[in-house]
Design an enzyme around this catalytic site. Structure first.
Site, PDB file in Angstrom:
ATOM      1  CG  ASP A   1      -0.245   0.330   2.527  1.00 27.28           C
ATOM      2  OD1 ASP A   1       0.933  -0.262   2.767  1.00 27.28           O
ATOM      3  OD2 ASP A   1      -1.023   1.258   3.495  1.00 27.28           O
TER       4      ASP A   1
ATOM      5  CD  GLU B   1       7.344   3.369   1.491  1.00 29.91           C
ATOM      6  OE1 GLU B   1       7.688   4.020   2.378  1.00 29.91           O
ATOM      7  OE2 GLU B   1       7.811   3.265   0.432  1.00 29.91           O
TER       8      GLU B   1
HETATM    9  C1  NOJ Z   1       8.550   3.699   6.658  1.00 30.15           C
HETATM   10  C2  NOJ Z   1       7.361   3.954   5.478  1.00 30.15           C
HETATM   11  O1  NOJ Z   1       7.515   4.875   4.671  1.00 30.15           O
HETATM   12  C3  NOJ Z   1       6.254   4.629   6.549  1.00 30.15           C
HETATM   13  O2  NOJ Z   1       4.997   4.560   5.899  1.00 30.15           O
HETATM   14  C4  NOJ Z   1       6.048   3.338   7.542  1.00 30.15           C
HETATM   15  O3  NOJ Z   1       4.915   3.568   8.503  1.00 30.15           O
HETATM   16  C5  NOJ Z   1       7.222   2.976   8.252  1.00 30.15           C
HETATM   17  N1  NOJ Z   1       8.492   2.671   7.274  1.00 30.15           N
HETATM   18  C6  NOJ Z   1       6.938   1.745   9.007  1.00 30.15           C
HETATM   19  O4  NOJ Z   1       8.219   1.164   9.715  1.00 30.15           O
HETATM   20  C1  NOJ Z   2       6.377   7.321   4.026  1.00 27.66           C
HETATM   21  C2  NOJ Z   2       4.821   7.508   3.490  1.00 27.66           C
HETATM   22  O1  NOJ Z   2       4.143   6.469   4.199  1.00 27.66           O
HETATM   23  C3  NOJ Z   2       4.846   6.976   2.188  1.00 27.66           C
HETATM   24  O2  NOJ Z   2       3.520   7.111   1.547  1.00 27.66           O
HETATM   25  C4  NOJ Z   2       5.920   7.795   1.301  1.00 27.66           C
HETATM   26  O3  NOJ Z   2       6.003   7.719  -0.077  1.00 27.66           O
HETATM   27  C5  NOJ Z   2       7.442   8.032   1.875  1.00 27.66           C
HETATM   28  N1  NOJ Z   2       7.220   8.021   3.293  1.00 27.66           N
HETATM   29  C6  NOJ Z   2       8.169   8.938   1.396  1.00 27.66           C
HETATM   30  O4  NOJ Z   2       7.807  10.280   1.749  1.00 27.66           O
END
Ligand code: NOJ
Ligand code: NOJ
Length: 449
Positions: A215, A218
């Site tokens: 999703d 991520e």
């Molecule tokens: C980094 C991701 O980009 C973020 O969306 C996510 O919640 C965390 N990792 C989880 O560890």
């Molecule tokens: C975490 C977010 O959850 C994700 O959607 C995004 O792509 C990355 N950070 C980078 O901004």
């Protein structure tokens, strides 16, 4: 923002000899007046210019290839110094919407255009870069265009759709300027196997949308409302472009696949609660998410983002900003954030605070705090999504109140990180998040229209 910081802020503004951004008349003005004229509108215009400037500062930055979009300049805690396909697609769509706006200076418009062209060239390179997803769903690349070999939640199949949507918008602009041949050379040409940027993405979406992927946050693998919404829109808008560029068979197949996605989207409707479920057939949580959260609420701002970036207004059917189930989802989600974030309990000490809409985060169970896991906080891009959603529904006064919430937590020069603390409202997580600025630009565009 706590009162002590507000004093610093107001003091600094006065010291800098600027006009009073936090105009005292602000708090007492009626909301009806606010949406139309007066201080808020002017203040928002100024903050749009700041957001645009700060967004541009994250493009083609030193040490990166031309066209690379860093998610944030932050290189540690967290390291967001990567080029994410999703973030950059959304950022470029927002930028292309500003590109020909004559309210910006000619030199600024030229600069935007150069960035967009560099980005398209960079993405064309990335499409050809072998990677661990083994296709176009690779979520992010190194800033010099090399593949990222680290363990990451992959593939993320919203990326190619979002990239295509930005590129399609640019292609229509070029066609209108008489540059059709150039578009056919670089962006969309009727041939298979596809050799142009948009055509490659559309073929990928048309052939792979059924596959589950990770999703937009991520975190989980499954079938996602957001991903499907943007995939469907890319195919429908792609079909229009295909028709214009003498590729009628492709147009038929893109429309056919889009109609199948539309049916798959219906499955997200939870009839018992009247909400749209963000993820179906969740097969596993991303191994990398330190604390595996059970997402039981079935609520996620991804649903609102899905209609913002995936609605096709001309099309009958499909979910739109007006859909009842989207509204139900948004209301229940907001009710959770009212309960979860002390910030939303409000302080009646300051008149303006009463005008602020609630701070909005990603989803209730979120534990990602911007660097690790503890507890989730409100996000600027989520709060801005509520602003834009209300404004696009014709609820401008309400939408502006979410913009005021965002503005309340911005820095002195309009800085926006990823999150702001659920307790005090101080900024948290990656600083100068490029997507935060893009979401402010699209939300304010919708609200000022
Ligand atoms: C980094 C991701 O980009 C973020 O969306 C996510 O919640 C965390 N990792 C989880 O560890
Ligand atoms: C975490 C977010 O959850 C994700 O959607 C995004 O792509 C990355 N950070 C980078 O901004």
């Amino acid at each position: 923002m706590p009162p002590d910081m507000r004093i610093v802020k107001t003091g600094a503004i006065l010291a800098m000899g600027l006009f009073c951004i936090q105009s005292p008349s602000f708090g007492t003005e009626s909301l009806a007046a606010m949406g139309v004229t007066g201080a808020p509108r002017e203040e928002i215009q100024i903050r749009r210019a700041w957001a645009l400037e700060r967004l541009l500062a994250n493009l083609s930055v030193e040490g990166t290839a031309p066209g690379a979009v860093v998610a944030s300049p932050s290189k540690r805690d967290p390291n967001y110094f990567y080029h994410w396909v999703r973030d950059s697609g959304l950022v470029m769509s927002a930028l292309i919407a500003e590109m020909d706006d004559v309210r910006w200076s000619a030199s600024l418009r030229t600069r935007i255009e150069t960035e967009v062209r560099d980005w398209l060239a960079f993405e064309a390179r990335l499409q050809e870069t072998p990677n661990r997803s083994g296709g176009l769903g690779e979520p992010r690349f190194l800033v010099d265009g090399r593949a990222d070999h680290s363990d990451w939640g992959r593939p993320q199949n919203d990326g190619p759709a979002l990239r295509a949507l930005a590129a399609i918008r640019f292609a229509w602009r070029e066609i209108a300027l008489g540059r059709r041949l150039e578009v056919e050379r670089r962006l969309y040409r009727a041939e298979l196997p596809a050799r142009t940027l948009i055509k490659k993405d559309l073929e990928f979406v048309a052939h792979h949308w059924r596959e589950s992927s990770v999703d937009l946050w991520e975190e989980v693998t499954g079938d996602h409302f957001f991903t499907r919404m943007v995939q469907r829109r890319a195919l429908l808008l792609g079909a229009e472009l295909a028709t214009a560029l003498d590729d009628p068979e492709a147009a038929v197949s893109y429309r056919l696949e889009a109609s199948k996605i539309a049916r798959a989207l219906e499955d997200h409707l939870d009839p018992a609660r009247g909400v749209l479920l963000p993820t179906l057939r969740q097969v596993r949580a991303n191994q990398l998410v330190q604390s595996r959260v059970e997402k039981t609420s079935g609520l996620d701002v991804a649903v609102v983002l899905g209609v913002l970036h995936g609605e096709v207004p001309a099309q009958s059917g499909g979910f739109t900003v007006q859909s009842r189930a989207v509204r139900r989802s948004a209301e229940l989600l907001e009710a959770d954030f009212l309960r979860l974030y002390p910030l939303n309990a409000g302080s009646s000490l300051l008149p303006r605070e009463e005008m602020l809409a609630p701070a909005i985060g990603r989803y209730p169970e979120d534990v990602y705090d911007g660097t690790g896991s503890s507890q989730g906080h409100p996000w600027f891009l989520a709060t801005n999504a509520y602003a834009e959603w209300h404004c696009r529904r014709g609820e401008g006064e309400l939408g502006i109140r979410y913009l005021l919430r965002t503005i309340h937590h911005q820095g002195l020069a309009g800085e926006m990180s990823e999150q702001y603390l659920r307790t005090t409202g101080f900024q948290q997580g990656a600083r100068d998040l490029t997507w935060s600025y893009a979401s402010f630009l699209t939300a304010t565009r919708a609200c000022l229209e």
